[in-house]
Scaffold this motif. Structure first.
Motif, PDB file in Angstrom:
ATOM      1  N   LEU A 184       0.820  -1.296  -0.043  1.00  0.00           N
ATOM      2  CA  LEU A 184      -0.128  -0.105  -0.163  1.00  0.00           C
ATOM      3  C   LEU A 184       0.917   1.345  -0.042  1.00  0.00           C
ATOM      4  N   GLY A 185       0.720   2.141  -1.241  1.00  0.00           N
ATOM      5  CA  GLY A 185       1.228   3.286  -1.152  1.00  0.00           C
ATOM      6  C   GLY A 185       2.863   3.401  -1.490  1.00  0.00           C
ATOM      7  N   ASP A 186       3.464   2.106  -1.847  1.00  0.00           N
ATOM      8  CA  ASP A 186       4.903   2.038  -2.198  1.00  0.00           C
ATOM      9  C   ASP A 186       5.170   2.425  -3.571  1.00  0.00           C
ATOM     10  N   LEU A 187       5.719   3.810  -3.601  1.00  0.00           N
ATOM     11  CA  LEU A 187       5.833   4.317  -5.174  1.00  0.00           C
ATOM     12  C   LEU A 187       6.930   3.657  -5.929  1.00  0.00           C
ATOM     13  N   GLY A 188       8.141   3.093  -5.020  1.00  0.00           N
ATOM     14  CA  GLY A 188       9.253   2.275  -5.704  1.00  0.00           C
ATOM     15  C   GLY A 188       8.733   1.036  -6.517  1.00  0.00           C
ATOM     16  N   ALA A 189       7.822   0.358  -5.894  1.00  0.00           N
ATOM     17  CA  ALA A 189       7.255  -0.811  -6.335  1.00  0.00           C
ATOM     18  C   ALA A 189       6.321  -0.472  -7.619  1.00  0.00           C
ATOM     19  N   LEU A 190       5.277   0.561  -7.275  1.00  0.00           N
ATOM     20  CA  LEU A 190       4.491   0.976  -8.276  1.00  0.00           C
ATOM     21  C   LEU A 190       5.587   1.311  -9.700  1.00  0.00           C
ATOM     22  N   ARG A 219       0.662  10.623  -0.441  1.00  0.00           N
ATOM     23  CA  ARG A 219       1.045   9.531  -1.178  1.00  0.00           C
ATOM     24  C   ARG A 219       0.222   9.076  -2.327  1.00  0.00           C
ATOM     25  N   LEU A 220      -1.306   9.427  -2.166  1.00  0.00           N
ATOM     26  CA  LEU A 220      -2.309   9.151  -3.066  1.00  0.00           C
ATOM     27  C   LEU A 220      -2.014  10.066  -4.343  1.00  0.00           C
ATOM     28  N   LEU A 221      -1.659  11.183  -4.175  1.00  0.00           N
ATOM     29  CA  LEU A 221      -1.494  12.395  -5.374  1.00  0.00           C
ATOM     30  C   LEU A 221      -0.139  11.873  -5.859  1.00  0.00           C
ATOM     31  N   ALA A 222       1.001  11.416  -5.166  1.00  0.00           N
ATOM     32  CA  ALA A 222       2.208  10.822  -5.828  1.00  0.00           C
ATOM     33  C   ALA A 222       1.876   9.679  -6.490  1.00  0.00           C
ATOM     34  N   VAL A 223       1.082   8.912  -6.075  1.00  0.00           N
ATOM     35  CA  VAL A 223       0.612   7.506  -6.908  1.00  0.00           C
ATOM     36  C   VAL A 223       0.079   8.000  -8.349  1.00  0.00           C
ATOM     37  N   GLN A 224      -0.939   8.809  -8.108  1.00  0.00           N
ATOM     38  CA  GLN A 224      -1.719   9.256  -9.347  1.00  0.00           C
ATOM     39  C   GLN A 224      -0.755   9.859 -10.445  1.00  0.00           C
ATOM     40  N   GLN A 225       0.083  10.920  -9.823  1.00  0.00           N
ATOM     41  CA  GLN A 225       0.930  11.512 -10.861  1.00  0.00           C
ATOM     42  C   GLN A 225       2.113  10.261 -11.309  1.00  0.00           C
ATOM     43  N   LEU A 226       2.294   9.498 -10.720  1.00  0.00           N
ATOM     44  CA  LEU A 226       3.267   8.482 -11.412  1.00  0.00           C
ATOM     45  C   LEU A 226       2.348   7.544 -12.262  1.00  0.00           C
ATOM     46  N   LEU A 227       1.015   7.215 -11.981  1.00  0.00           N
ATOM     47  CA  LEU A 227       0.438   6.432 -13.047  1.00  0.00           C
ATOM     48  C   LEU A 227       0.220   7.336 -14.069  1.00  0.00           C
ATOM     49  N   HIS A 228      -0.096   8.491 -14.115  1.00  0.00           N
ATOM     50  CA  HIS A 228      -0.416   9.285 -15.216  1.00  0.00           C
ATOM     51  C   HIS A 228       0.914   9.609 -16.134  1.00  0.00           C
ATOM     52  N   GLU A 229       1.846   9.671 -15.436  1.00  0.00           N
ATOM     53  CA  GLU A 229       3.029   9.742 -16.373  1.00  0.00           C
ATOM     54  C   GLU A 229       3.390   8.628 -17.329  1.00  0.00           C
ATOM     55  N   HIS A 230       2.989   7.296 -16.780  1.00  0.00           N
ATOM     56  CA  HIS A 230       2.899   5.906 -17.627  1.00  0.00           C
ATOM     57  C   HIS A 230       1.590   5.728 -18.035  1.00  0.00           C
ATOM     58  N   ARG A 231       0.837   6.647 -18.383  1.00  0.00           N
ATOM     59  CA  ARG A 231      -0.628   6.610 -18.974  1.00  0.00           C
ATOM     60  C   ARG A 231      -1.413   5.452 -18.406  1.00  0.00           C
ATOM     61  N   ALA A 232      -1.261   5.450 -17.183  1.00  0.00           N
ATOM     62  CA  ALA A 232      -2.207   4.272 -16.551  1.00  0.00           C
ATOM     63  C   ALA A 232      -3.160   4.843 -15.508  1.00  0.00           C
ATOM     64  N   LEU A 233      -4.075   4.213 -15.116  1.00  0.00           N
ATOM     65  CA  LEU A 233      -5.232   4.909 -14.547  1.00  0.00           C
ATOM     66  C   LEU A 233      -5.354   4.866 -12.946  1.00  0.00           C
ATOM     67  N   LEU A 234      -5.849   5.666 -12.349  1.00  0.00           N
ATOM     68  CA  LEU A 234      -5.985   5.471 -10.897  1.00  0.00           C
ATOM     69  C   LEU A 234      -7.489   5.106 -10.791  1.00  0.00           C
ATOM     70  N   ILE A 235      -7.711   4.078 -10.094  1.00  0.00           N
ATOM     71  CA  ILE A 235      -9.193   3.621  -9.576  1.00  0.00           C
ATOM     72  C   ILE A 235      -9.155   3.466  -8.228  1.00  0.00           C
ATOM     73  N   CYS A 236      -9.965   4.555  -7.488  1.00  0.00           N
ATOM     74  CA  CYS A 236     -10.263   4.546  -6.097  1.00  0.00           C
ATOM     75  C   CYS A 236     -11.482   3.500  -5.965  1.00  0.00           C
ATOM     76  N   ASP A 237     -11.184   2.639  -5.104  1.00  0.00           N
ATOM     77  CA  ASP A 237     -12.535   1.689  -4.583  1.00  0.00           C
ATOM     78  C   ASP A 237     -13.210   2.460  -3.311  1.00  0.00           C
ATOM     79  N   GLU A 238     -14.288   3.014  -3.495  1.00  0.00           N
ATOM     80  CA  GLU A 238     -14.840   3.714  -2.289  1.00  0.00           C
ATOM     81  C   GLU A 238     -16.221   2.945  -1.909  1.00  0.00           C
ATOM     82  N   VAL A 239     -16.133   1.746  -2.152  1.00  0.00           N
ATOM     83  CA  VAL A 239     -17.413   0.958  -1.977  1.00  0.00           C
ATOM     84  C   VAL A 239     -17.598   1.078  -0.256  1.00  0.00           C
ATOM     85  N   GLN A 240     -16.365   1.063   0.707  1.00  0.00           N
ATOM     86  CA  GLN A 240     -16.811   1.201   1.944  1.00  0.00           C
ATOM     87  C   GLN A 240     -16.661   2.615   2.569  1.00  0.00           C
ATOM     88  N   THR A 241     -15.574   3.270   1.806  1.00  0.00           N
ATOM     89  CA  THR A 241     -15.207   4.695   2.464  1.00  0.00           C
ATOM     90  C   THR A 241     -15.945   5.624   1.530  1.00  0.00           C
TER      91      THR A 241
END
Ligand code: PLP
Length: 463
Positions: A184-190, A219-241
Motif C-alpha cells: 500500500l502506497g509503495d511508490l518504488g514498487a509501483l 502518497r495518493l497524489l504522488a501515486v496518481q502522478q506516477l500512474l499518469h506519467e505512464h498513461r495508467a489509470l487510478l481507480i479508487c475503490d470507495e465501496v466502503q469509504t
C-alpha cells in the motif's frame, strides 16, 4: 393464508424461530455454526436507526451497519417513503428500450460531488462496480494488467478476487487474472511495475477495510502522478469509504489534487434498501468503452439502474444533504477517536486507535506485564486475531453492542456505525469498551476462559 396475498408477517411469525435450522440446511452451513460458537446466535426482531431489538425488547447498538451499508441507520423514513412511492408510481421500469429519468438524475447528483468525473455506470453491488472499473480501465488503455495493494479487498467475484490482497479469499478459486500486488502506497514498487508498459490501472482503497490502514498522507497524489506519467489509470475503490463514511463524500477528497480516473461506490448509496453499485469515471473512458452504436450493450446489467435502487439513491443523497450527515460523520468521528485514543495510555493491551470519520480501527498489541503476556502469547500461538474476538464477544453478550474483527488474523476491531450516531452512542460504546478492557487487564476470569475456548475453534472475519 389467502391465495391472493403473501402475508409475510404471518410467515415470519410462524417460521421465524426456524431461522438457524433453515440456514444450516439450505444456505452456508458455516454461518450458523460460527454464530453458535461465539454466542452470536440472537433472534433480532426489528431494527431502527443504529439499533436492533430482540423479542424481549432489548436494545442492541449496531457498530457494523451491515458491513457499512446502513449509513443512515435502518429504515430511514425518507428512504423508505421513496421506495414505497416508486413502487406505487407503477413506472415502466427497465423496458431497456427507453431512457428513464431516475438514473440520469441520480448520476447528475452523484457527479456533483466529484468534479472531474463525467459519467456513471449503475450496477447492483460493490464487486460489480469494481468489475466495471477493471474492464473499463483495460478497454480505455488497451493494456491488460491491474495493480492492487497487499491486503486489499475489492469484492469476491472472479475479477475482483484477482485484485484481492489476501491468500485466504483466493485459495481454491484459481487461476485468476494475472494481476500484481504491491505494498500500500509503495511508490518504488509501483514505478517498477509501470516501467513494464502493460499496466492499465492501480486499484486502491484510500483506507483499507482490512485493518483500517490509510494510504500515507500525500502518497495518493504522488501515486496518481506516477500512474499518469505512464498513461495508467487510478481507480479508487470507495465501496466502503464512500458516501460520507470518512467525513468527506469520498475518502480520496481528503487529499487535495487527487482526481481518480474511476471511482467505485455501492453499499451506503441506496440507504440499505436496494442493492446498488456505481462506477464513476472520466468521459473519455466511457467513450472508449461505448465507442459505437453496436457497442451500446457491451457492458450492461439486467437490473442495473432499476427504479427502486435509483429512488433509494436519490433519497439517500437528499437525506445526506438535509441532515448534514457527512459533517456529522466528521464531527462525531473525531470525538469518538479522541475518546478511544485516551484509553491507549491506560490499557497496555491497547496499541492504537486510527481511522477517519466513522471508520475506526482499534488495534490490540503485546502487553508489557508478565501477567498478561502469558495469556496473550498463548492466544497468538493458536491464531492471531483471537484476542480481538475475545473483545467482540463480551461487547455483544454483556453490553449488546455489535462489532467485528477487521479481517482474519488481525488484532483489530473495526467500527463502521451508521453515520447518524451521536454522542449518546459514543458514550455507550466507550463505557462498554472500558469495562471490557478492565476485565481483560485483570488477566483472569471469564474473558480469558473464553479465549481458551476460542483457541479450540477457528473463527473467520471479514474486512
Ligand atoms: C472496498 C470494498 N470494495 C468492494 C466490496 C464488495 O462489495 P459487495 O459486497 O457489495 O460486492 C467491498 C465489500 O465489503 C469493499 O469493502
Amino acid at each position: 393464508m389467502p391465495a391472493d396475498r403473501l402475508d409475510l408477517a404471518a410467515l415470519i411469525a410462524e417460521r421465524g424461530s426456524e431461522r438457524y435450522e433453515l440456514n444450516a440446511r439450505y444456505l452456508n452451513p458455516q454461518l450458523p455454526r460460527m454464530l453458535h460458537a461465539i454466542g452470536f446466535d440472537r433472534y433480532y426482531e426489528r431494527a431502527e436507526g443504529p439499533y436492533f431489538y430482540d423479542a424481549e425488547g432489548n436494545e442492541y447498538l449496531d457498530m457494523l451497519a451491515g458491513f457499512g451499508i446502513f449509513a443512515l441507520g435502518r429504515h430511514h423514513p425518507v428512504v423508505r417513503a421513496a421506495v414505497h412511492q416508486v413502487m406505487d408510481l407503477g413506472l415502466p421500469d427497465l423496458t431497456r428500450f427507453d431512457c428513464s429519468p431516475l438514473p440520469g438524475l441520480l448520476a447528475e447528483q452523484l457527479l456533483s460531488y466529484t468534479p472531474g468525473l463525467d459519467r456513471v455506470f449503475f450496477g447492483n453491488s460493490g464487486t460489480e462496480a469494481v468489475e466495471t472499473a477493471l474492464k473499463f480501465a483495460r478497454c480505455a488503455t488497451g493494456r491488460p494488467r491491474i495493480l492492487y495493494c497487499d491486503h486489499a479487498f475489492h469484492g469476491l467475484t472472479a475479477g475482483s478476487l484477482s485484485v484481492n490482497g489476501e491468500g485466504g479469499f483466493r485459495r481454491g478459486f484459481g487461476p485468476l487474472l494475472p494481476d500484481t500486488a504491491i505494498p500500500l502506497g509503495d511508490l518504488g514498487a509501483l514505478a517498477k511495475e509501470l516501467k513494464k508498459g502493460d499496466v492499465a490501472a492501480l486499484i486502491v482503497e484510500p483506507i483499507q477495510g482490512k485493518g483500517v490502514h490509510a494510504v500515507p498522507p500525500g502518497r495518493l497524489l504522488a501515486v496518481q502522478q506516477l500512474l499518469h506519467e505512464h498513461r495508467a489509470l487510478l481507480i479508487c475503490d470507495e465501496v466502503q469509504t464512500g458516501i460520507g463514511r470518512t467525513g468527506d463524500f469520498f475518502a480520496y477528497q481528503h487529499e487535495e489534487g487527487v482526481q481518480p480516473d474511476l471511482v467505485c461506490a455501492a453499499k451506503a448509496l441506496s440507504g440499505g434498501y436496494v442493492p446498488i453499485g456505481a462506477t464513476l469515471g472520466k468521459g473519455w473512458i466511457f467513450e472508449k468503452v461505448y465507442s459505437s452504436m453496436d457497442r451500446v450493450l457491451v457492458h450492461s446489467a439486467s437490473f442495473g439502474s432499476n427504479a427502486q435502487a435509483m429512488a433509494a439513491g436519490l433519497a439517500t443523497l437528499h437525506v445526506l444533504r438535509e441532515e448534514r450527515v457527512v459533517e456529522n460523520a466528521h464531527r462525531v468521528g473525531e470525538l469518538f477517536r479522541a475518546r478511544l485514543a485516551a484509553l491507549v495510555e491506560r490499557y497496555e493491551l491497547l496499541a492504537e486507535v486510527r481511522g477517519r470519520g466513522l471508520m475506526i480501527g482499534i488495534e490490540f498489541g503485546r502487553p508489557k506485564s508478565l501477567k498478561l503476556r502469558t495469556g496473550w502469547t498463548a492466544l497468538q500461538a493458536a491464531r492471531k486475531g483471537l484476542f480481538a474476538q475475545m473483545v467482540v464477544v463480551p461487547l455483544l453478550q454483556r453490553h449488546r453492542i455489535l462489532t467485528q474483527v477487521s479481517g482474519d488474523h488481525l488484532e483489530v476491531i473495526k467500527l463502521i456505525p451508521p453515520l447518524i450516531i451521536t454522542e449518546r452512542e459514543v458514550d455507550r460504546f466507550v463505557d462498554a469498551f472500558t469495562e471490557v478492557m478492565e476485565d481483560a487487564h485483570r488477566g483472569s476470569g471469564l474473558m480469558w476462559d473464553f479465549g481458551r475456548t476460542l483457541v479450540k475453534q477457528a473463527v473467520g472475519s471479514r474486512p
